[in-house]
Design an enzyme around this catalytic site. Structure first.
Site, PDB file in Angstrom:
ATOM      1  CG  PHE A  88      43.947  45.354  31.660  1.00 47.80           C
ATOM      2  CD1 PHE A  88      44.511  44.104  31.920  1.00 47.80           C
ATOM      3  CD2 PHE A  88      44.794  46.463  31.591  1.00 47.80           C
ATOM      4  CE1 PHE A  88      45.880  43.958  32.081  1.00 47.80           C
ATOM      5  CE2 PHE A  88      46.166  46.318  31.759  1.00 47.80           C
ATOM      6  CZ  PHE A  88      46.720  45.073  32.000  1.00 47.80           C
ATOM      7  CG  PHE A  90      42.749  40.438  37.097  1.00 48.26           C
ATOM      8  CD1 PHE A  90      41.672  40.901  37.824  1.00 48.26           C
ATOM      9  CD2 PHE A  90      42.654  39.235  36.410  1.00 48.26           C
ATOM     10  CE1 PHE A  90      40.494  40.159  37.914  1.00 48.26           C
ATOM     11  CE2 PHE A  90      41.475  38.510  36.492  1.00 48.26           C
ATOM     12  CZ  PHE A  90      40.387  38.967  37.237  1.00 48.26           C
TER      13      PHE A  90
END
Ligand SMILES: [Cu+2]
Length: 173
Positions: A88, A90
């Site tokens: 995802f 980050f």
């Protein structure tokens, strides 16, 4: 090691091409009759075409015979440990981050948002396995670690401003 071989091979080939280039550049000032050269090469054409085709088939066969590379090979009764990986912005969600040497591991990799790249690096920062992390799709990568250590997982595809922060660790004992 493999990178070294690839590097050396590239150097040799580049050198070879450079030599041909220089040779042609030097020879380009000479005047020669064109017709005899054409005649000579027409005769040799079939021979070189045959060599080229056989060579290409040989190289293709040799380089793709191991496909598919990700086919797992396990000993009898050895089922892989299945690990869910979700990338995802980050970071990484990994269902398990400790493994043992010789334990077959199957990483099922997907993404929550955009495309990312899942790359496993050893302690020398050499990449040892990778696959793409895509939304609504699961890519599987099989690996059996043969050395203990701390491995890093990095994102291999630029995915936004904090792409470089997509780092996590797994430990192999
Ligand atoms: Cu990413």
């Amino acid at each position: 090691m493999v990178q070294m071989v690839a590097w050396m091979t590239s150097l040799v080939l580049m050198l070879f091409i450079t030599i041909i280039f220089i040779f042609v550049a030097l020879k380009s000032k000479e005047k020669r009759e064109y017709a005899p050269i054409v005649k000579k090469w027409h005769k040799a054409r079939n021979f070189y075409a045959t060599v080229l085709i056989i060579g290409m088939i040989g190289v293709s066969f040799y380089t793709i015979r191991l496909l598919p590379f990700n086919q797992p090979v396990y000993g009898e009764g050895l089922e892989p440990t299945i690990v869910d990986v979700e990338a995802f912005q980050f970071g990484w969600d990994i269902s398990q981050s400790e493994f043992e040497v010789g334990e077959p591991v199957e990483f099922d990799v997907t993404s929550r948002d955009v495309n990312h790249g899942f790359g496993i690096y050893n302690e020398d920062m050499e990449i040892i396995a990778q696959t793409q992390a895509m939304p609504d799709y699961t890519n599987t990568v099989y690996i059996t670690f043969d050395e203990p250590g701390t491995y890093e997982i990095l994102c291999l595809e630029y995915c936004g401003l904090a792409h470089h922060q997509m780092v996590t660790e797994i430990v192999v004992k």
